[in-house]
Motif scaffolding. Structure first.
Motif, PDB file in Angstrom:
ATOM      1  N   UNK A  71      -4.909   3.109  -1.610  1.00 18.39           N
ATOM      2  CA  UNK A  71      -5.007   3.590  -2.900  1.00 18.39           C
ATOM      3  C   UNK A  71      -6.236   3.173  -3.685  1.00 18.39           C
ATOM      4  N   UNK A  72      -6.084   1.821  -3.699  1.00 18.86           N
ATOM      5  CA  UNK A  72      -7.575   1.265  -4.125  1.00 18.86           C
ATOM      6  C   UNK A  72      -8.979   1.837  -4.274  1.00 18.86           C
ATOM      7  N   UNK A 212      -5.220  -6.921 -16.364  1.00 16.10           N
ATOM      8  CA  UNK A 212      -4.637  -5.723 -16.099  1.00 16.10           C
ATOM      9  C   UNK A 212      -2.636  -5.933 -15.009  1.00 16.10           C
ATOM     10  N   UNK A 213      -2.429  -6.998 -14.242  1.00 14.04           N
ATOM     11  CA  UNK A 213      -1.736  -6.819 -12.969  1.00 14.04           C
ATOM     12  C   UNK A 213      -0.333  -7.354 -13.780  1.00 14.04           C
ATOM     13  N   UNK A 214      -0.718  -8.098 -14.918  1.00 14.78           N
ATOM     14  CA  UNK A 214       0.040  -9.295 -15.130  1.00 14.78           C
ATOM     15  C   UNK A 214       0.972  -7.769 -16.752  1.00 14.78           C
ATOM     16  N   UNK A 215       0.538  -6.853 -16.875  1.00 14.99           N
ATOM     17  CA  UNK A 215       1.508  -5.559 -17.307  1.00 14.99           C
ATOM     18  C   UNK A 215       1.449  -4.363 -16.668  1.00 14.99           C
ATOM     19  N   UNK A 258      -6.230  -0.675  -7.387  1.00 11.39           N
ATOM     20  CA  UNK A 258      -4.961  -0.412  -6.592  1.00 11.39           C
ATOM     21  C   UNK A 258      -3.920   0.057  -8.285  1.00 11.39           C
ATOM     22  N   UNK A 259      -4.414  -1.418  -9.495  1.00 13.58           N
ATOM     23  CA  UNK A 259      -3.701  -0.807 -10.668  1.00 13.58           C
ATOM     24  C   UNK A 259      -3.493  -0.223 -11.952  1.00 13.58           C
TER      25      UNK A 259
END
Length: 303
Positions: A71-72, A212-215, A258-259
């Motif tokens: 998807x990314x 963004x990943x940590x959220x 992908x995020x």
């Protein structure tokens, strides 16, 4: 004969813990005297194109997780490219070699549109668990693959998961890289010290609060599923930008196709760009250009 128990950290002698601390450390600040065209602030947007390697690096074979990685590249990257191109904003993309081999046209298109391709490991491996010889081999081969696929020789490294080994900086120096973007000792660029000596490598620092990943990352099999609303994430990113602007500094942001690529999140990227552009006093640049400018115009000169 019984092996002696390993020493605990509180038992270490001073030379031992000093050696650990000084292996890779922040040296002189490279905060520049000014930004190009006397802009007040610099903005460095970046994207870690992990794609399928998030699952592959640990030997995973989950078709579902591999599809998430796809998807990314299939959806996330096109949406990101459209926004960046519409606003004429350059960015840096950190690409594992396996991602580049799976999605070669993606890398060529990014370079053609004026974006930077940087090293992000071979298969998104963790450097800290590798022997030094393996880490060196993978980093060298990754750089060669990125150059072969994209036509652009990478000059910067972002270690996968920001996992920096005892050998990483020395390998970067051997390779003659311009910069690293994996460490967090400052918000302005700085020169990295290797065992207390200037390495010549610029650090373009990252931070978890600007990722963004940590959220947004969550595991449906865990009882605890951390999640932050997109509006709250935008608020954090904007506050970071506004503070950097007031200080005349650098706003660096890390995202993942992908995020961030989903419909309910991709607007965050455009809103950050819109608010930065509204000041009419911001320099958007790749991490490589930020590193070069900071090195050439730093307030603190080399000893």
């Amino acid at each position: 004969m019984t092996e002696p128990a390993p020493m605990q950290p509180w038992q270490w002698e001073e030379p031992h813990w000093r050696k650990l601390v000084n292996r890779a450390r922040a040296g002189r600040s490279l905060h520049p005297t000014h930004w190009p065209d006397n802009k007040r602030c610099a903005v460095a947007l970046s994207f870690d194109s992990d794609h399928e390697t998030n699952e592959l690096r640990d030997g995973g074979k989950s078709i579902g997780r591999l599809s998430w990685g796809q998807y990314g590249g299939r959806v996330g990257i096109p949406r990101i490219r459209e926004i960046l191109n519409r606003h004429a904003v350059p960015a840096s993309f950190y690409v594992p070699a396996v991602t580049a081999l799976l999605h070669p046209d993606e890398q060529r298109a990014l370079v053609a549109e004026g974006h930077e391709i940087g090293i992000h490991g071979w298969i998104h491996e963790l450097n800290s668990v590798l022997p030094e010889s393996d880490e060196r081999d993978l980093m060298l081969r990754a750089a060669d693959v990125l150059e072969s696929v994209s036509g652009q020789r990478p000059v910067g490294l972002r270690t996968p998961s920001w996992d920096f080994s005892d050998a990483t900086l020395s390998i970067e120096k051997e390779m003659g890289l311009l910069y690293d973007s994996s460490l967090m000792a400052d918000e302005s660029c700085y020169e990295l010290l290797l065992d207390g000596e200037p390495s010549g490598i610029v650090e373009v620092p990252v931070e978890w609060v600007r990722d963004d990943a940590v959220y947004f990352m969550m595991n449906r099999f865990q009882s605890l599923r951390p999640y932050t609303a997109p509006t709250d994430v935008l608020d954090i990113f904007v506050r970071e930008f506004e503070a950097a602007y007031q200080e005349g500094g650098l706003f660096q942001l890390t995202m993942h196709p992908h995020i961030i690529g989903y419909r309910s999140r991709i607007w965050i990227l455009e809103e950050v760009i819109r608010r930065a552009k509204a000041t009419d006093d911001v320099w958007f640049a790749t991490h490589a250009d930020i590193a070069r400018w900071s090195l050439a115009h730093s307030r603190e000169k080399a000893a």
